[in-house]
Design a protein around this motif. Structure first.
Motif, PDB file in Angstrom:
ATOM      1  N   TRP A 100       0.836  -1.204   0.000  1.00  0.00           N
ATOM      2  CA  TRP A 100       0.000   0.000   0.000  1.00  0.00           C
ATOM      3  C   TRP A 100       0.874   1.258   0.000  1.00  0.00           C
ATOM      4  O   TRP A 100       0.633   2.198  -0.770  1.00  0.00           O
ATOM      5  N   ASN A 104       1.283   4.017  -3.125  1.00  0.00           N
ATOM      6  CA  ASN A 104       0.996   5.443  -2.943  1.00  0.00           C
ATOM      7  C   ASN A 104       2.195   6.311  -3.281  1.00  0.00           C
ATOM      8  O   ASN A 104       2.055   7.417  -3.821  1.00  0.00           O
ATOM      9  N   LYS A 107       2.389   6.414  -7.072  1.00  0.00           N
ATOM     10  CA  LYS A 107       1.229   7.131  -7.576  1.00  0.00           C
ATOM     11  C   LYS A 107       1.384   8.645  -7.438  1.00  0.00           C
ATOM     12  O   LYS A 107       0.950   9.410  -8.309  1.00  0.00           O
ATOM     13  N   CYS A 108       2.009   9.074  -6.353  1.00  0.00           N
ATOM     14  CA  CYS A 108       2.136  10.514  -6.086  1.00  0.00           C
ATOM     15  C   CYS A 108       3.338  11.160  -6.774  1.00  0.00           C
ATOM     16  O   CYS A 108       3.554  12.374  -6.646  1.00  0.00           O
TER      17      CYS A 108
END
Length: 332
Positions: A100, A104, A107-108
Motif C-alpha cells: 500500500w 501510494n 502514484k504521487c
C-alpha cells in the motif's frame, strides 16, 4: 534452591502444551473471563480496522505457497505453534501495508504513466526477491513476541537464509526487521489465532467440567494448519453457504472482510470442529457453550465448522449434516 537446580526443575515441569487443568494451578474463572474480554476487544478493533483501511487486500498474503514457506521456516528454526501462526499474521499485515505504501509513493510521483509503470515493475521484482528475507524477519519477531526460549537471533537467521541460498549480511537482516517494525508502526499486539482457540477451550472447560478439552487442542492444531493451507477455499465456500452466490463482487468483499478478520468466530469454529471429530457426542454441548460465551449465533459458528470438518475428512459439504445434532441445537 540454587540457580542450576531451579533451571533443571523448570525444564522438567515446563510443557509446550496448553494447560487446561481446573486444579489450583489453573487460571480462575474470573481470569479466563477477563482474558476473553481483552481478546474480544482486540478482535473488534481488528475487524473494524480491516474494514476501514485495508478492506480489499487483507489476507492476500496468506495464500498456500506463502503459508507453506512460513511453516517450513518455523519448522527449521524450531519455533512452536503459536510463533508459526503469529509469523503468518505479521507477514500478511506487513506486506499489505508495505505494498500500500509503495503504491501510494509511486502514484504521487510527478512523472509520466509509462515511467510509473516501469518503476512499479522494478518494485515488484525487488519485493519478490526479498520475500524469504521478510518471512524470516517475521519469524524472528514472532519468536520474540511469545518470549520463546528459542529466539531467532540475527546469526541464526543469517545461517538459515544461507542454507536456502539467500545470502544476506547481518546488517541487512537487522534492517529488514526494523523495516517491518516501522511499517507496522511498532504495533505488534495482535494475538495469534491460537490464543483465541486456547482461551475458548479453557472457557469451555469451566462451562462443561465433564468434558476433556485437552484432546481437542491437538486436533485444533491440525485443523488450523489445514485452514491456513486452504484459507481462500474455506472462505469462498463460507461466502457461498451464507449468500448462495458463487462470485464475490467488490461491495460483498468489503462486507465479508469482517468475517475473514473475525478471530473469535474462527476460534469457535475450530473448537466446535475439533470436538465433532474426536468427541462427537459432546460436540453440541461445546457449540452451545461457545455461543453463550462469545454471543456469536450458533448457526454462524456451525457454518464455518462444517467447512473445516469437510476439509479434515475430505468429504463434500453436501454430505455433512446441516446441524451437528439437530434435535439439540434447536434449543440454542
Amino acid at each position: 534452591m540454587g540457580y542450576f537446580t531451579m533451571r533443571i526443575a523448570q525444564k522438567k515441569t515446563t510443557s509446550e502444551e496448553p494447560f487446561y487443568s481446573l486444579s489450583r494451578y489453573g487460571a480462575t474463572v474470573d481470569v479466563v473471563e477477563d482474558w476473553l474480554q481483552v481478546l474480544d476487544d482486540q478482535n473488534k478493533v481488528r475487524v473494524n480496522t480491516n474494514q476501514k483501511l485495508l478492506s480489499m487486500s487483507t489476507g492476500c498474503f496468506k495464500v498456500e505457497k506463502i503459508v507453506q514457506l512460513v511453516f517450513f521456516c518455523c519448522e527449521m528454526l524450531k519455533l512452536n505453534e503459536e510463533a508459526k501462526y503469529l509469523a503468518i499474521e505479521l507477514y500478511d499485515r506487513f506486506m499489505t501495508q508495505h505494498i500500500w505504501d509503495l503504491h501510494n509513493h509511486v502514484k504521487c510521483e510527478n512523472s509520466s504513466n509509462e515511467s510509473k509503470e516501469d518503476k512499479w515493475m522494478d518494485i515488484e521484482r525487488r519485493v519478490k526477491a526479498q520475500m524469504k528475507l521478510r518471512i524470516v524477519s517475521c519469524c524472528q519477531l514472532a519468536s520474540k513476541l511469545i518470549s520463546h526460549y528459542r529466539v531467532v537471533t540475527v546469526r541464526k537467521a543469517k545461517t538459515f537464509l544461507a542454507q536456502i541460498d539467500e545470502n544476506y549480511t547481518s546488517e541487512s537482516i537487522l534492517q529488514s526487521e526494523l523495516r517491518i517494525l516501522k511499517t507496522l508502526t511498532f504495533d505488534l499486539t495482535t494475538p495469534s489465532p491460537l490464543v483465541y482457540v486456547e482461551a475458548l477451550l479453557k472457557a469451555v472447560a469451566y462451562q462443561q467440567p465433564g468434558i476433556n478439552v485437552k484432546v481437542y487442542s491437538l486436533v485444533a492444531l491440525k485443523l488450523m494448519d489445514l485452514f491456513y493451507m486452504r484459507r481462500t477455499m474455506v472462505y469462498d465456500k463460507l461466502y457461498m453457504l451464507a449468500t448462495g452466490k458463487s462470485d464475490m463482487n467488490t461491495a460483498d468483499r468489503k462486507t465479508f472482510i469482517a468475517v475473514e478478520s473475525d478471530l473469535m468466530l474462527f476460534g469457535c469454529a475450530v473448537t466446535t470442529a475439533s470436538s465433532y471429530l474426536v468427541d462427537h457426542p459432546n460436540s453440541d454441548k461445546v457449540m452451545r457453550s461457545l455461543s453463550k460465551i462469545t454471543r456469536i449465533p450458533w448457526d454462524d459458528i456451525l457454518d464455518l465448522a462444517i467447512i473445516l470438518i469437510q476439509l479434515a475428512t475430505a468429504t463434500d459439504t453436501k454430505e455433512l449434516p446441516l446441524r451437528l445434532k439437530p434435535e439439540a441445537t434447536e434449543s440454542v
